[in-house]
Design a protein around this motif. Structure first.
Motif, short mmCIF file in Angstrom:
data_model
loop_
_atom_site.label_atom_id
_atom_site.label_comp_id
_atom_site.label_asym_id
_atom_site.label_seq_id
_atom_site.Cartn_x
_atom_site.Cartn_y
_atom_site.Cartn_z
N LEU A 232 0.82 -1.20 0.00
CA LEU A 232 0.00 0.00 0.00
C LEU A 232 0.86 1.26 0.00
O LEU A 232 0.60 2.20 -0.76
CB LEU A 232 -0.94 -0.01 1.21
CG LEU A 232 -1.89 1.18 1.34
CD1 LEU A 232 -2.78 1.31 0.12
CD2 LEU A 232 -2.74 1.02 2.60
N PHE A 233 1.90 1.27 0.83
CA PHE A 233 2.79 2.44 0.85
C PHE A 233 3.45 2.64 -0.51
O PHE A 233 3.49 3.76 -1.02
CB PHE A 233 3.84 2.34 1.95
CG PHE A 233 4.84 3.46 1.86
CD1 PHE A 233 4.46 4.75 2.21
CD2 PHE A 233 6.12 3.24 1.40
CE1 PHE A 233 5.36 5.81 2.09
CE2 PHE A 233 7.03 4.28 1.27
CZ PHE A 233 6.65 5.57 1.63
N ARG A 234 3.96 1.57 -1.10
CA ARG A 234 4.63 1.72 -2.41
C ARG A 234 3.64 2.20 -3.46
O ARG A 234 3.98 3.05 -4.30
CB ARG A 234 5.27 0.39 -2.85
CG ARG A 234 6.47 -0.02 -2.05
CD ARG A 234 7.55 1.05 -1.95
NE ARG A 234 8.10 1.40 -3.23
CZ ARG A 234 8.55 2.61 -3.58
NH1 ARG A 234 8.51 3.61 -2.73
NH2 ARG A 234 9.04 2.84 -4.77
N LEU A 235 2.41 1.68 -3.45
CA LEU A 235 1.39 2.12 -4.41
C LEU A 235 1.12 3.62 -4.26
O LEU A 235 1.10 4.36 -5.26
CB LEU A 235 0.10 1.33 -4.21
CG LEU A 235 -1.07 1.73 -5.10
CD1 LEU A 235 -0.78 1.39 -6.55
CD2 LEU A 235 -2.35 1.06 -4.64
N LEU A 236 0.94 4.08 -3.04
CA LEU A 236 0.69 5.50 -2.81
C LEU A 236 1.90 6.35 -3.17
O LEU A 236 1.76 7.43 -3.76
CB LEU A 236 0.29 5.74 -1.35
CG LEU A 236 -1.06 5.18 -0.92
CD1 LEU A 236 -1.19 5.22 0.61
CD2 LEU A 236 -2.20 5.92 -1.59
N ASP A 237 3.09 5.87 -2.84
CA ASP A 237 4.31 6.62 -3.11
C ASP A 237 4.59 6.73 -4.61
O ASP A 237 5.07 7.76 -5.09
CB ASP A 237 5.49 5.96 -2.40
CG ASP A 237 6.76 6.78 -2.50
OD1 ASP A 237 6.69 8.02 -2.59
OD2 ASP A 237 7.85 6.18 -2.47
N ILE A 238 4.27 5.70 -5.35
CA ILE A 238 4.54 5.71 -6.80
C ILE A 238 3.47 6.49 -7.55
O ILE A 238 3.78 7.29 -8.44
CB ILE A 238 4.66 4.26 -7.32
CG1 ILE A 238 5.94 3.62 -6.77
CG2 ILE A 238 4.63 4.22 -8.84
CD1 ILE A 238 6.02 2.12 -6.96
#
Length: 157
Positions: free
Chosen positions: A106-112
């Motif tokens: 979830l963090f990587r999805l939001l960050d990207i």
């Protein structure tokens, strides 16, 4: 070919102990480092210890990015991923492998993808913006995890 800058203490901190110099997907490598360290902090000291660590990473990151004179969110700066990933982990009620994997994804999805206020902070093009987009992504990630857990408390094990 540009000359390599020396590895100063601020660059060491901003790069997550040189993880940011990983040749492929340094942001993901930084998030993985943060996931492992954050899971350890959460298991050892609980949510308060992880929150304090995330706030320290934010403050140290701001200083290190400024001191290293990093501009335009260079890929080697991953201290922002550390702070953001730790904040996302705070959304978990308790640590499980499934929960940690969900927090990471979830963090990587939001960050990207940088939706809404994450993109706004990213466009600041300043040390504050470099840190803030990941901090906002981490807070949004934690809130989303908590909302899902309100609906289904045992979902992540």
């Amino acid at each position: 070919m540009a000359a390599l800058k020396p590895l100063t203490f601020p660059r060491l901190l901003a790069s997550g102990g040189t993880v940011g110099f990983f040749p492929w997907a340094p942001g993901t490598a930084g998030s993985l480092l943060a996931l492992v360290l954050g899971a350890g902090l959460l298991a050892w000291g609980g949510h308060l210890v992880l929150l304090v660590a995330a706030l320290l990473a934010w403050g140290v990151g701001l200083w290190a990015i400024r001191a290293a004179e990093a501009r335009d969110d260079p890929g080697w700066v991953v201290i922002d991923e550390v702070a953001g990933q730790w904040l996302t982990l705070l959304g978990l009620l308790h640590l499980t492998w499934i929960g940690a994997a969900v927090a990471f994804a979830l963090f990587r999805l939001l960050d990207i993808t940088k939706p809404g206020p994450i993109g706004w902070a990213d466009r600041m093009n300043s040390p504050g913006g470099i840190m803030l987009d990941d901090v906002i992504a981490g807070v949004i990630g934690a809130v989303l995890i908590r909302l899902v857990l309100l609906w289904h408390p045992g979902l992540f094990g």
